[in-house]
Every structure is written in C-alpha cells, then in structure tokens.
Design an enzyme around this catalytic site. Structure first.
Site, mmCIF file in Angstrom:
data_model
loop_
_atom_site.group_PDB
_atom_site.id
_atom_site.type_symbol
_atom_site.label_atom_id
_atom_site.label_comp_id
_atom_site.label_asym_id
_atom_site.label_seq_id
_atom_site.Cartn_x
_atom_site.Cartn_y
_atom_site.Cartn_z
ATOM 1 N N SER A 138 -7.603 -3.208 -16.254
ATOM 2 C CA SER A 138 -6.707 -4.064 -15.806
ATOM 3 C C SER A 138 -6.060 -3.331 -14.850
ATOM 4 O O SER A 138 -5.622 -2.322 -14.688
ATOM 5 C CB SER A 138 -5.429 -4.293 -16.805
ATOM 6 O OG SER A 138 -5.895 -4.734 -18.057
ATOM 7 N N ARG A 168 3.087 1.234 -20.944
ATOM 8 C CA ARG A 168 2.367 1.774 -19.777
ATOM 9 C C ARG A 168 3.050 2.824 -18.884
ATOM 10 O O ARG A 168 3.015 2.799 -17.603
ATOM 11 C CB ARG A 168 1.490 0.716 -18.948
ATOM 12 C CG ARG A 168 0.471 -0.159 -19.576
ATOM 13 C CD ARG A 168 -0.715 0.631 -20.015
ATOM 14 N NE ARG A 168 -1.376 -0.401 -20.833
ATOM 15 C CZ ARG A 168 -1.027 -0.730 -22.235
ATOM 16 N NH1 ARG A 168 -0.149 -0.038 -23.079
ATOM 17 N NH2 ARG A 168 -1.642 -1.711 -22.761
ATOM 18 N N GLU A 170 -1.492 -1.153 -12.013
ATOM 19 C CA GLU A 170 -1.492 -0.113 -12.989
ATOM 20 C C GLU A 170 -2.419 1.287 -12.928
ATOM 21 O O GLU A 170 -1.779 2.396 -13.108
ATOM 22 C CB GLU A 170 -2.165 -0.724 -14.299
ATOM 23 C CG GLU A 170 -2.247 0.229 -15.488
ATOM 24 C CD GLU A 170 -3.225 -0.257 -16.547
ATOM 25 O OE1 GLU A 170 -2.982 -1.353 -17.244
ATOM 26 O OE2 GLU A 170 -4.187 0.389 -16.933
HETATM 27 C C1 LIG Z 1 -13.052 -0.845 -18.234
HETATM 28 C C2 LIG Z 1 -11.792 -0.148 -18.427
HETATM 29 C C3 LIG Z 1 -11.120 -0.543 -19.548
HETATM 30 C C4 LIG Z 1 -9.769 -0.300 -19.709
HETATM 31 N N1 LIG Z 1 -8.793 -0.462 -20.888
HETATM 32 C C5 LIG Z 1 -7.882 0.157 -20.792
HETATM 33 C C6 LIG Z 1 -7.008 -0.421 -21.860
HETATM 34 O O1 LIG Z 1 -7.188 -1.084 -22.846
HETATM 35 N N2 LIG Z 1 -5.634 0.187 -22.347
HETATM 36 C C7 LIG Z 1 -5.281 1.207 -21.239
HETATM 37 O O2 LIG Z 1 -4.118 1.753 -21.487
HETATM 38 N N3 LIG Z 1 -5.925 1.793 -20.396
HETATM 39 C C8 LIG Z 1 -7.188 1.104 -20.015
HETATM 40 N N4 LIG Z 1 -8.018 1.482 -19.031
HETATM 41 C C9 LIG Z 1 -7.423 2.599 -18.049
HETATM 42 C C10 LIG Z 1 -7.952 3.949 -18.292
HETATM 43 O O3 LIG Z 1 -9.284 4.002 -18.937
HETATM 44 C C11 LIG Z 1 -6.998 4.723 -19.058
HETATM 45 O O4 LIG Z 1 -5.569 4.647 -18.429
HETATM 46 C C12 LIG Z 1 -7.177 6.182 -19.410
HETATM 47 O O5 LIG Z 1 -6.403 6.944 -20.112
HETATM 48 C C13 LIG Z 1 -7.470 7.042 -18.266
HETATM 49 O O6 LIG Z 1 -8.129 8.084 -18.483
HETATM 50 P P1 LIG Z 1 -8.792 9.058 -17.156
HETATM 51 O O7 LIG Z 1 -9.342 10.328 -17.941
HETATM 52 O O8 LIG Z 1 -10.159 8.350 -16.897
HETATM 53 O O9 LIG Z 1 -7.781 9.207 -16.287
HETATM 54 P P2 LIG Z 1 -8.017 9.308 -14.622
HETATM 55 O O10 LIG Z 1 -8.460 7.943 -13.985
HETATM 56 O O11 LIG Z 1 -8.822 10.528 -13.876
HETATM 57 O O12 LIG Z 1 -6.418 9.791 -14.310
HETATM 58 C C14 LIG Z 1 -5.481 8.584 -14.388
HETATM 59 C C15 LIG Z 1 -3.961 9.325 -14.090
HETATM 60 O O13 LIG Z 1 -3.663 10.297 -15.023
HETATM 61 C C16 LIG Z 1 -3.700 11.658 -14.371
HETATM 62 N N5 LIG Z 1 -4.261 12.430 -15.120
HETATM 63 C C17 LIG Z 1 -5.422 12.608 -15.871
HETATM 64 N N6 LIG Z 1 -5.689 13.699 -16.498
HETATM 65 C C18 LIG Z 1 -4.568 14.435 -16.663
HETATM 66 C C19 LIG Z 1 -4.307 15.654 -17.063
HETATM 67 N N7 LIG Z 1 -4.817 16.139 -17.967
HETATM 68 N N8 LIG Z 1 -2.852 16.196 -16.883
HETATM 69 C C20 LIG Z 1 -2.080 15.345 -16.187
HETATM 70 N N9 LIG Z 1 -2.557 14.152 -15.421
HETATM 71 C C21 LIG Z 1 -3.553 13.767 -15.720
HETATM 72 C C22 LIG Z 1 -4.378 11.484 -13.085
HETATM 73 O O14 LIG Z 1 -3.615 12.504 -12.125
HETATM 74 C C23 LIG Z 1 -4.006 10.087 -12.845
HETATM 75 O O15 LIG Z 1 -2.663 9.831 -12.427
HETATM 76 C C24 LIG Z 1 -9.092 0.875 -19.049
HETATM 77 C C25 LIG Z 1 -9.877 1.310 -17.696
HETATM 78 C C26 LIG Z 1 -11.350 0.730 -17.597
HETATM 79 C C27 LIG Z 1 -12.320 1.191 -16.324
#
Ligand SMILES: Cc1cc2nc3c(=O)[nH]c(=O)nc-3n(C[C@H](O)[C@H](O)[C@H](O)COP(=O)(O)OP(=O)(O)OC[C@H]3O[C@@H](n4cnc5c(N)ncnc54)[C@H](O)[C@@H]3O)c2cc1C
Length: 349
Positions: A238, A164, A337
């Site tokens: 998480s 992570r 996280e």
């Molecule tokens: C129901 C649920 C289940 C999940 N299950 C998992 C799982 O099994 N495993 C896991 O690893 N994660 C999980 N997650 C967490 C999350 O979905 C992931 O980490 C996902 O990759 C985040 O993507 P996002 O586009 O929503 O990022 P955001 O939440 O919008 O951003 C997260 C971080 O990344 C940065 N960021 C986003 N896009 C960019 C970009 N293009 N360039 C630079 N920085 C960027 C943001 O600034 C922020 O710091 C879960 C979340 C939820 C709600």
C-alpha cells in the site's frame, strides 16, 4: 565490511533509486554497533534498511552509511499458562517466522501471513493486515539506543503503537531494532475482518493454518505477496495509509462522492477510517493507470508500481497527482505509507 557506492534499488521491492555512498550488512548486534560508530566518527548520516519492502530510495541515493540490519535466529520458549514466547532477531524473514508459528499451532500472527520484509521492521509501522497488527502480541522490542549505543528492552507501551505508527516511526533516528518477542497462545485464530470471514464461511472451526492459507490466497489476488512472475511485483505494498478522520468529515466525503454507501470503519470515539483505495478510485484513478514507467497496480488501487526502469521522481509525480486529485475532489489528504530513505517526501501536504 563497509562497501562504497552500493546500488540500493535491488535491495528494495520497488527497485528504484540511487546508490548508498557507504553500505554495510550487519550480521550480528556487535556489527550494528561497529557500523554506527564508524559513521558517527566520520560525521556521516545513517540510514537503517531491512528487507526494503516499505522504503523508497531517492534517485540521488543516500549520502551516508546504509546499515542493513540482518542478524538471524529465532527461539520458542514455553511459558506458564500454555503461552509461548517467540523471539526473533531483526534479520529473520517475517513470513518464515509467521509460517513457523502457524505450523506450531500458535495464534496471534496468522493474519499477518505473506507480508514481505524482516521481523525487525514490523514494530516500525506496527505492521497489520486482515484485522490483526503486531502491537496485539508484541511483548518486547530489543533495541540499540543510538544516542548511547546501549542495548535496551522496550515493552509494548513504550513503543506507543498506533495505526501504522509507533514511537520508532516518529523518532526515526532514536533506535535500531535488534529483535522482537511476541507472546502467542495455542488455539483459535483471529477471524475478524469481513473479507477473511467470508473466505472462511464454509469452515465452522478454522485452524490457524486455514487462516494463513486464506490470507495468502486473498493477498495473491491483490498482488500483495511477492512473486517473481507478477507484473505488479515492484511495489511497496500500500502506498498510502487509510485516512482516519472525524465522523463529520467522513459524512462530507460521502456527500462529495455522492456515495452514501462509502466504505467506513469505526476508529475510536467520533473517528472513522476511510479506504484510501476507494478514495483513489473515486478521484478517477483506475487500477492499471500508467504514467510512463510507473503506474497503479492492476490488482489493487492502493499500490503504486514500477513497471520497469522507473525513476523515483516519476513515482513521486504520480503520488503527488493522486494526492492532489483526492484532495480536490473529496477533501481528504492522503499520506504515504513507505519511508523516503533519508529524506522528507516532496508531496503535497
Ligand atoms: C507486496 C507488499 C505487501 C505489503 N503488505 C503489507 C501489509 O499487509 N501490512 C503492512 O503493515 N505492511 C505491508 N507491506 C509493507 C512492508 O512489507 C512492511 O512494512 C514491512 O514490515 C517492512 O519490512 P522491511 O524489512 O522490508 O523494512 P524496510 O522497508 O527495509 O524499512 C522500512 C522502515 O523501517 C526501518 N527499519 C527497518 N528495519 C529496522 C530496524 N531493524 N531497526 C530500525 N528501523 C528499521 C527503515 O529505516 C525504514 O524506515 C507490504 C509491502 C509489500 C511490498
């Protein structure tokens, strides 16, 4: 087009927090560059947003420019030896990409089915689930270097992935991810995770499609896929990472919990990964615990949820209470996280 005072809560899965002073949705690489220039020229802080599924917005919002990185497009290019290079722009919905790789019979991302968010965010915390993580197949990340505004390509080694964790997480202001390229192969899926293996036990030769279906079913039971009718749906997945500790520390935690059968997983020489959800339950927090408008998911002890109309302060207070209880009872400090947008978590260290 840059807009002012844009509410951010609806752009996140937790649905908490205040507005962005300025906000722009950047649909292509040039729009990302233009947005960064605009903010730099005004001396404004910049925050990058994807699908908002791993981010918590402070109640005060963000006093700068929030850039939602949303370029679309994906390509599949056959390579010598039968592998396929899969390239996705940062704004591609992650699970749509996974579904297409699975439909094409490609292995490598199948265990990452059902994770919300956009493709461009997956390298940030080296997204992982059910025994697979993006670092295993990620070949290149196309980035905009925020210092020079030049586009660069980083290979897997340059991303310095960990559990992570990545260079992007450690240097949050260095890059904007514009696209990702995976190299996948046709063939057998990864069935390494005991819970997944058990779910597929009656299937002697599961396909990547079978693994995707099994993962989605397991995730649904834990409210780990987003569904509009799920009362646990307002979460960031998480809320804490699984702590990785020295083996001697793990032994001490098991002793303090009076639980010789404590779940523990090998995590490199002399290191052990503990289950944060198990620790939370041992510290007395059951699934469904409520504190006003926030609580612990009824389906998963590791997910903190907004039960409707919550404030970020309430979420922080519950997270602090959990961290303090786990530390006092078991001697391990949990780390969050998700990222607190534009701020440092005000949590016990
Ligand atoms: C129901 C649920 C289940 C999940 N299950 C998992 C799982 O099994 N495993 C896991 O690893 N994660 C999980 N997650 C967490 C999350 O979905 C992931 O980490 C996902 O990759 C985040 O993507 P996002 O586009 O929503 O990022 P955001 O939440 O919008 O951003 C997260 C971080 O990344 C940065 N960021 C986003 N896009 C960019 C970009 N293009 N360039 C630079 N920085 C960027 C943001 O600034 C922020 O710091 C879960 C979340 C939820 C709600």
């Amino acid at each position: 087009m840059i807009r002012d005072r844009v509410p951010l809560a609806p752009l996140t899965t937790l649905e908490v927090g205040g507005p962005a002073r300025h906000f722009v949705e950047a649909d292509d690489d040039a729009a990302v560059v233009e947005a960064l220039r605009w903010a730099v020229a005004r001396g404004l802080p910049i925050a990058i947003l994807g699908g908002g599924s791993n981010v918590v917005v402070p109640d005060a919002g963000f006093d700068g420019l929030v850039v939602r990185v949303a370029p679309r497009g994906r390509q599949f290019q056959p390579l010598a030896g039968g592998t396929v290079a899969v390239t996705a722009a940062a704004g591609e919905p992650w699970d749509d990409l996974v579904a297409e790789t699975v439909a094409r019979g490609l292995a490598g991302l199948e265990c990452l089915s059902g994770i919300p968010g956009l493709a461009g965010a997956t390298p940030i915390q080296n997204v992982g689930a059910y025994g697979q993580e993006v670092a295993e197949t990620l070949q290149a990340v196309r980035v905009l270097d925020r210092a020079t505004l030049q586009v660069r390509e980083l290979d897997g080694a340059a991303c310095a992935f960990g559990y992570r964790d990545s260079r992007f997480k450690r240097e949050p202001d260095a890059f904007v991810v514009l696209g990702v390229t995976f190299v996948l192969r046709p063939g057998a899926p990864a069935v390494r995770y005991p819970e997944l293996a058990a779910a597929l036990a009656s299937n002697v030769a599961p396909s990547v499609g079978d693994v995707r279906a099994a993962v989605l079913a397991l995730r649904a039971r834990k409210s780990m896929v987003l569904r509009a009718d799920d009362p646990n749906r307002r979460s960031a997945g998480s809320f804490f990472t699984n702590p990785i500790v020295d083996a001697a520390v793990a032994d001490e935690v098991a002793r303090r919990a009076a639980a010789p059968q404590m779940p523990r997983f090998p995590a490199g020489p002399g290191r052990v990964k503990l289950s944060a959800g198990w620790l939370i339950e041992q510290a007395g927090f059951t699934k469904g615990t409520r504190r006003g408008a926030v609580g612990i998911s009824t389906a998963h002890a590791l997910a903190l949820v907004n039960l409707g109309g919550a404030r970020t302060d309430e979420l922080v207070a519950l997270a602090s209470e959990i961290i303090a209880a786990v530390r006092d009872r078991l001697g391990v400090t949990l780390a969050p996280e998700p990222v607190l947008l534009g701020a440092t978590w005000p949590l016990p260290a």
